[in-house]
Design an enzyme around this catalytic site. Structure first.
Site, PDB file in Angstrom:
ATOM      1  N   TYR A  49       0.872  -1.181   0.000  1.00 40.35           N
ATOM      2  CA  TYR A  49       0.000   0.000   0.000  1.00 40.35           C
ATOM      3  C   TYR A  49       0.906   1.227   0.000  1.00 40.35           C
ATOM      4  O   TYR A  49       1.990   1.212   0.592  1.00 40.35           O
ATOM      5  CB  TYR A  49      -0.920   0.009   1.235  1.00 40.35           C
ATOM      6  CG  TYR A  49      -2.016  -1.043   1.186  1.00 40.35           C
ATOM      7  CD1 TYR A  49      -1.725  -2.394   1.323  1.00 40.35           C
ATOM      8  CD2 TYR A  49      -3.351  -0.681   0.996  1.00 40.35           C
ATOM      9  CE1 TYR A  49      -2.729  -3.359   1.270  1.00 40.35           C
ATOM     10  CE2 TYR A  49      -4.361  -1.643   0.950  1.00 40.35           C
ATOM     11  CZ  TYR A  49      -4.044  -2.976   1.091  1.00 40.35           C
ATOM     12  OH  TYR A  49      -5.041  -3.933   1.044  1.00 40.35           O
ATOM     13  N   GLU A  50       0.463   2.305  -0.654  1.00 43.70           N
ATOM     14  CA  GLU A  50       1.395   3.402  -0.912  1.00 43.70           C
ATOM     15  C   GLU A  50       1.806   4.175   0.340  1.00 43.70           C
ATOM     16  O   GLU A  50       2.691   5.020   0.283  1.00 43.70           O
ATOM     17  CB  GLU A  50       0.854   4.356  -1.981  1.00 43.70           C
ATOM     18  CG  GLU A  50      -0.290   5.219  -1.528  1.00 43.70           C
ATOM     19  CD  GLU A  50      -0.767   6.165  -2.627  1.00 43.70           C
ATOM     20  OE1 GLU A  50      -0.252   6.112  -3.752  1.00 43.70           O
ATOM     21  OE2 GLU A  50      -1.665   6.958  -2.335  1.00 43.70           O
ATOM     22  N   SER A  51       1.194   3.871   1.476  1.00 49.29           N
ATOM     23  CA  SER A  51       1.654   4.467   2.727  1.00 49.29           C
ATOM     24  C   SER A  51       3.020   3.927   3.134  1.00 49.29           C
ATOM     25  O   SER A  51       3.590   4.378   4.124  1.00 49.29           O
ATOM     26  CB  SER A  51       0.636   4.197   3.832  1.00 49.29           C
ATOM     27  OG  SER A  51       0.327   2.820   3.891  1.00 49.29           O
ATOM     28  N   GLY A  52       3.543   2.946   2.407  1.00 49.17           N
ATOM     29  CA  GLY A  52       4.889   2.449   2.680  1.00 49.17           C
ATOM     30  C   GLY A  52       4.930   1.053   3.252  1.00 49.17           C
ATOM     31  O   GLY A  52       5.992   0.534   3.588  1.00 49.17           O
TER      32      GLY A  52
ATOM     33  N   HIS B 104       2.288  12.271  -5.845  1.00 45.20           N
ATOM     34  CA  HIS B 104       2.964  11.874  -4.597  1.00 45.20           C
ATOM     35  C   HIS B 104       4.473  11.738  -4.804  1.00 45.20           C
ATOM     36  O   HIS B 104       5.275  12.193  -3.984  1.00 45.20           O
ATOM     37  CB  HIS B 104       2.440  10.517  -4.123  1.00 45.20           C
ATOM     38  CG  HIS B 104       1.147  10.579  -3.361  1.00 45.20           C
ATOM     39  ND1 HIS B 104       0.614  11.752  -2.871  1.00 45.20           N
ATOM     40  CD2 HIS B 104       0.300   9.590  -2.974  1.00 45.20           C
ATOM     41  CE1 HIS B 104      -0.518  11.473  -2.226  1.00 45.20           C
ATOM     42  NE2 HIS B 104      -0.728  10.175  -2.278  1.00 45.20           N
TER      43      HIS B 104
END
Lengths: 260, 282
Positions: A49-52, B104
């Site tokens: 997930y792009e939150s890392g 982003h």
């Protein structure tokens, strides 16, 4: 077993994921499909997930892209810079999932504005990670419901690039990845024509007519010469998906205090 | 060395009308308490940046204190659109809002560039994307070695970065854990940094590669238990998802919004945050 058009959409997407896939997952239907795949046909799939959060295995579906559950079940959690530079731009992602407010027949996506950019009728959230997910993931899968409002002849803004006007435009721009290779909807499965790159229907969901299809899409639909009927969800697939959604509902209703 | 200060002092000494401020946090560790203090301080004409401006920037925009917003995803995570931001962009209410929009990847890199004391960030980005034509701060650069055309964006250098973190030790060294986003880069990109923490401990007792921001890179530290609510602090309390859902209703009407802000922000103090997370603690 009876099933909803949402359920067959999620199940159809999940079936196409493999153990060796490394997926950049979005919230909503993509997250449901990826986690269903992990619980059924692809237990070793890597979800990012792009939150890392890398290699995450949430027990319930996250409400946001950065829920704590994603981090506490992840193999590792990296910074935003590392996420976008090493893992996405670095070419490590095999499947990037994208959704859209507007989608055209060449897989170009708008999540930025309805209307004019400078003076929009509706200001949408914008691209976030999507412009680079679209260009750096080896393939892009799109999951969304069909409707004339979202499947449009011409999108209002190019948030994320698919095939532009089709044919070789994508590779001529210097983009080396394959682009949108799969579109799974509540009515059908679509894939791009190898030459024109226009999405064509390769399988219709049981009971879906061509008439109903055309009413939900803003361009003249092309059908594959080898059109299939999609296989309905199995009892097992439905049970696992419904269990996942029930766990999710219970978990998210726990935090009941609405005021700040 | 970081000064331990009450939050009100930290905000009043470092944030001014016209400042360029970033309140960073990627869903996790969003510095709500500090932002509410900024709202109460009455400052205006701010330039704000953040990758994911969510409910807190929606509140600041709706209160009319923001002149310009630099961002890459302006949504209520998992819920939908930001209605106060929409009202500002679509109807100029309560005032016009200048926007500078990125992806982003570009924003993360522009923080990284500033933290690295470089004038620009280079990435393979925006290929075929419409933002390139809308934002004059997205340019192209040719690689001097391969000739490849790449995207370039300027380094992001705020006056002040504000973040929330788990804890500081007694010397003011700060530990950030969990989803760390671009907080470290944001702190090191800014001239000054304000950090709110859940608690102060004698020693951080962590491992050699932990994400620690040394005291001497921080201007001011304030202890605010619950200071990230309705976002969360990993290890302390969970995300208040229902508050994010509720915000969709509150923010949909100008008067409901103003009423809510008066009752829950203007007439409250930072101590309210601890109570708000009581039912969310592990």
């Amino acid at each position: 077993m009876n099933y909803s058009s949402y359920e067959i959409m999620v199940v159809s997407a999940a079936r196409l994921l493999k153990n060796d896939d490394v997926c950049f997952v979005g919230i909503g239907a993509p997250s449901a499909a990826c986690n269903l795949a992990k619980l059924t046909n692809a237990p070793d799939i890597t979800l990012i997930y792009e939150s890392g959060t890398i290699g995450t295995a949430p027990d319930v579906l996250p409400l946001s892209i950065g829920d704590g559950e994603l981090c506490s079940t992840a193999l590792t959690t990296v910074s935003g810079v590392e996420m976008f530079n090493y893992w996405l731009q670095g070419g490590r992602i095999t499947v990037g999932f994208l959704g859209a407010a507007q989608l055209d027949r060449f897989g170009n996506i708008n999540t930025t504005v309805i209307g004019n950019y400078e003076k929009p009728k509706v200001r949408l959230p914008g691209g976030g990670g999507a412009p680079e997910i679209a260009s750096h993931s080896k393939q892009v899968y799109i999951i969304m419901k069909q409707s004339p409002r979202s499947f449009v002849n011409k999108i209002d803004f190019f948030t994320s690039y698919g095939f532009g006007n089709g044919y070789n435009e994508r590779s001529e721009k210097g983009i080396q990845t394959k682009g949108p290779q799969l579109l799974v909807t509540d009515m059908a499965i679509w894939k791009p024509d190898p030459t024109t790159k226009e999405f064509e229907v390769v399988a219709l969901n049981p009971g879906v007519t061509r008439d109903a299809m055309q009413k939900s899409v803003g361009w003249p639909i092309r059908y594959s010469e080898r059109l299939d009927e999609n296989t309905p969800p199995t009892k097992l697939e439905l049970e696992v998906l419904r269990d996942l959604q029930e766990r999710t509902r219970m978990a998210h209703s726990k935090t009941g205090n609405s005021g700040q | 060395m970081a000064k331990f200060q009450p939050l009100t002092t930290a905000i009043n000494e470092n944030l001014f009308s016209g400042s360029f401020v970033v309140f960073e946090g990627f869903t996790h560790l969003i510095p709500y308490a500090a932002a509410h203090e900024a709202i109460r301080s009455g400052i205006t004409n701010l330039t704000l940046a953040r990758m994911t401006p969510d409910v807190i920037y929606d509140q600041m925009i709706g209160m009319g204190m923001v002149r310009k917003l630099i961002f890459s995803y302006a949504g209520n995570p998992g819920v939908g659109l930001l209605r106060r931001l929409r009202d500002a962009v679509e109807n100029e209410w309560p005032r016009p809002l200048v926007i500078e929009e990125h992806s982003h990847a570009a924003m993360a890199n522009s923080y990284e560039a500033a933290a690295s004391n470089l004038p620009l960030a280079i990435l393979r980005g925006y290929q075929g994307a419409g933002l390139k034509g809308m934002n004059a701060n997205i340019k192209s650069i040719e690689c001097p070695f391969t000739g490849e055309t790449l995207a370039a964006v300027p380094a992001l250098r705020p006056d002040v970065a504000v973040i929330h973190a788990q804890k500081a030790d007694s010397k003011g060294n700060v530990l950030v854990e969990g989803i760390i986003g671009v907080q470290k880069q944001a702190v090191l990109s800014a001239k000054k940094a304000i950090v709110t923490v859940e608690e102060i401990v004698p020693e951080l007792n962590t491992h050699p590669n932990a994400c620690i921001i040394p005291s001497w890179a921080i201007t001011s530290i304030s202890v605010v238990p619950g200071g990230a609510h309705p976002s969360y602090t990993q290890g302390y309390y969970e995300r208040d998802n229902s508050s994010y859902l509720e915000w969709d209703r509150i923010s949909s009407d100008r008067n409901t919004f103003k009423d809510w802000m008066r009752k829950n922000v203007l007439e409250q103090g930072q101590e309210a945050f601890n109570e708000r997370v009581e039912h969310l603690r592990d």
